[in-house]
Design a protein around this motif. Structure first.
Motif, PDB file in Angstrom:
ATOM      1  N   THR A 116      40.085  23.048  69.516  1.00 24.39           N
ATOM      2  CA  THR A 116      40.603  23.892  68.437  1.00 24.39           C
ATOM      3  C   THR A 116      42.123  23.857  68.347  1.00 24.39           C
ATOM      4  O   THR A 116      42.688  23.906  67.255  1.00 24.39           O
ATOM      5  N   VAL A 291      32.838  25.079  72.635  1.00 21.86           N
ATOM      6  CA  VAL A 291      33.101  26.485  72.308  1.00 21.86           C
ATOM      7  C   VAL A 291      33.867  27.217  73.398  1.00 21.86           C
ATOM      8  O   VAL A 291      34.067  28.428  73.297  1.00 21.86           O
ATOM      9  N   GLU A 326      25.355  29.464  67.538  1.00 21.58           N
ATOM     10  CA  GLU A 326      26.276  29.045  66.480  1.00 21.58           C
ATOM     11  C   GLU A 326      25.694  27.872  65.699  1.00 21.58           C
ATOM     12  O   GLU A 326      25.791  27.814  64.466  1.00 21.58           O
ATOM     13  N   HIS A 355      32.399  26.611  63.395  1.00 21.41           N
ATOM     14  CA  HIS A 355      33.113  26.269  64.622  1.00 21.41           C
ATOM     15  C   HIS A 355      33.279  24.755  64.744  1.00 21.41           C
ATOM     16  O   HIS A 355      32.295  24.000  64.652  1.00 21.41           O
ATOM     17  N   ASP A 380      39.341  26.481  58.320  1.00 23.04           N
ATOM     18  CA  ASP A 380      40.036  27.562  59.015  1.00 23.04           C
ATOM     19  C   ASP A 380      41.359  27.799  58.303  1.00 23.04           C
ATOM     20  O   ASP A 380      42.367  27.154  58.586  1.00 23.04           O
TER      21      ASP A 380
END
Length: 613
Positions: A116, A291, A326, A355, A380
């Protein structure tokens, strides 16, 4: 229900099948499989079954320069940082190199990017950060082959660089200015190694050059097997040997982390195979980078502390449960977009809050279900991250290249790739990506094929054949599980299991009855009990309550609606002689089909593999 499909059997020369049967001492069924997979020469077939292909590390052009750079840094006492990736291949290849460098006394640490925060590959800010914290030699593994500018920056800042990668180089042909060990770029005889395979070769050469016994790397073949299976590279050639040997090593591994991982995954070390890696072990290691923190998986592989290993394994098990939740949520939202869009030559599906660590799995599910190239994009705010998967014979990377003007960054393989872009550019990216495949995909590529490896009857479906077909393992990309066709088989006595999600039933063929299961399927189509549905199966040995018995696992059902199979060649289709040839092959009377093609039926059931926890 799966997609309509074409059931086909490649031409299979009778003389080649009989030669294999005689010279190798194998069954008629296995001889058919070998011949249909192009292994008609007994010597080539024998080598494939032996899975003993091996090439020396010295076959990598550029290996000497890479080893020299590493040894010089070790001799100077310089800090060496191994920069990997956050997936299983990246983590295992990092672990392999760190373990080898520790063995020769190097001052070594590692860096795994955050999916991320950093994204894939070497980044400018990472180079500057590592330079500031004292790194003098940067060893890139499972990344780096496209990092031309970043490697140039590293050199400007006084860092040495070595690239140990397997990904596709840049389209413009530019390579990093550094020693490179890469199966394609370096001219290695087997081009399908993953990063763990390349790192294993480098580790052995490094130990040998430092005066150590390179044989100690055999203990790390368990890591190679994990990386190779998880990265979905071709399980042919040298990869067959590496995975087979790695599975044996995994069964007796002394690594506390791997033993703890198998415990939480409820995997018996003595029965670990490529399916256990793919459905139980790899998802838990991958979940760390998807994650949570990727270095948790790396710490698990490197720790010598049994207690710490148990703690990390439990953490990864819990993270994997979150990942599955998810995945289910995003998959449902993505499928809703597919339904709203209708049939397309390709799909770009995007959503807020998807995600970035899970979108790749969802892309795989969508590509498999709808048989189309897919990119799933997580948005995002102003930025977006995409992960794509393709279908057999279709170059996904070419689709990204066609849409390059809308992307900030992209890379990967023909079958799997990723990209970053501005959220505002998602519609333009979708238009360019879909337009590329609308112009290039053929009807053949868009057709779902179930390639039959052997025609057998119920009389052949015993323990011996199941065990013999296991000689073809490990199965995966490039070497799929064996597909057996039982012509005119009757599927009877269906009963659900697994809370109604799966099915158990009987298969009647050739006067014999065999037990079968279908995963992800709860009903059989009308006419299955009358032999009006073409069925293909995998034959395996199933252990239940201490007993080991042969079991058929449904691969695909195709409703033929009474359509006659088409026999390619003699005798004339539809004649009595033709019918005798089809059924004769099933009775194993030494006649081999020249080729059978069952036309598409209006409905088909494509049973997925057994789900892992």
């Amino acid at each position: 229900m799966g997609l309509p499909a074409t059931l086909a059997i490649e031409p299979c020369p009778a003389d080649a099948v009989l030669l294999l049967e005689r010279d190798l001492g194998v069954s008629f069924a296995l001889a058919q499989v070998l011949a249909r997979r192009g292994l008609t020469d007994p010597a080539a077939a024998r080598r494939f079954l032996a899975a003993d292909e091996e090439h020396p590390a010295s076959a990598f052009a550029g290996l000497d320069a890479a080893i020299a750079a590493i040894l010089a840094a070790v001799a100077a006492g310089d800090r060496i940082t191994v920069h990997g990736d956050y997936d299983v291949d990246g983590v295992t290849s990092t672990a392999l190199l760190v373990r080898a460098l520790r063995s020769i006394g190097a001052d070594v640490d590692w860096f795994l990017p955050s999916r991320t925060e950093d994204g894939y590959g070497l980044r400018e800010h990472t180079v500057r950060r590592l330079a500031e914290r004292g790194t003098r030699l940067l060893v890139l593994t499972d990344c780096g082959i496209t990092a031309v500018d970043e490697v140039a920056l590293a050199r400007e800042l006084g860092l040495g660089v070595v690239v140990v990668d397997h990904h596709q180089p840049r389209a413009d042909g530019r390579l990093p200015d550094a020693p490179i060990v890469h199966p394609v770029v370096s001219g290695y005889p087997f081009t399908e190694l993953c990063a763990a395979g390349v790192a294993y070769k480098v580790a052995g050469a490094l130990l040998e050059a430092a005066g150590h016994d390179a044989a100690i790397t055999i203990a790390d073949l368990d890591l190679v097997a994990l990386g190779t299976v998880a990265d979905c590279v071709s399980l042919t050639g040298e990869n067959r040997r590496l995975v087979r040997a790695g599975l044996r090593q995994l069964a007796r591994t002394e690594k506390p982390g791997l033993r703890a991982l198998m415990r939480v995954a409820q995997a018996d070390p003595q029965r670990v195979d490529e399916k256990v890696i793919g459905f139980r072990l790899a998802p838990r290691l991958n979940a760390a980078g998807r994650v949570a923190r990727a270095d948790a998986a790396l710490e698990l592989l490197l720790t010598h502390d049994e207690g710490r290993a148990a703690e990390i394994a439990q953490e990864l098990d819990e993270v994997n449960a979150r990942r599955r939740f998810e995945e289910t949520r995003i998959l449902q939202e993505a499928e809703a977009q597919v339904a709203a869009t209708g049939v397309q030559p390709a799909y770009v599906l995007a959503g807020e809050g998807w995600h970035p660590g899970v979108i790749g799995i969802v892309a795989s599910r969508i590509a498999e279900r709808h048989h189309r190239p897919v990119v799933v994009v997580g948005v995002d705010g102003p930025s977006a991250t995409g992960s794509g998967r393709s279908i057999p014979g279709v170059d996904l990377l070419a689709g990204l290249q066609a849409a390059a003007a809308t992307l900030q960054r992209f890379g990967g393989h023909r079958a799997a790739a990723g990209c970053t872009l501005a959220a505002a550019d998602v519609p333009a990216f979708r238009d360019a990506f879909v337009a590329h495949f609308a112009a290039t995909l053929t009807e053949e590529q868009l057709t779902v094929h179930e390639w039959v490896d052997a025609v057998v009857s119920g009389a052949a479906l015993g323990h011996d054949l199941a065990e013999e077909l296991g000689r073809l393992a490990p199965f995966g990309i490039g070497n799929p599980g064996v597909s057996l066709l039982l012509p005119a088989a009757r599927l009877t006595s269906p009963r659900t299991m697994g809370e109604g999600k799966h099915l158990r039933f009987s298969v009647l063929s050739g006067g014999r009855s065999a037990q079968a299961v279908a995963f992800g399927t709860s009903v059989l189509p009308e006419g299955a009990d009358l032999g009006l549905v073409a069925a293909t199966f995998t034959l395996e040995l199933n252990e239940f309550r201490g007993a080991v018995e042969p079991r058929l696992v449904l691969r695909r059902l195709v409703e033929t609606q009474g359509a006659e199979p088409l026999l390619v060649g003699e005798p004339e289709p539809g004649t009595v002689a033709w019918r005798e040839a089809v059924l004769g092959a099933a009775r194993v009377d030494r006649r081999v089909l020249a080729g059978v093609h069952v036309s598409r039926g209006p409905a088909a059931i494509d049973a997925p593999p057994a789900p892992g926890p």
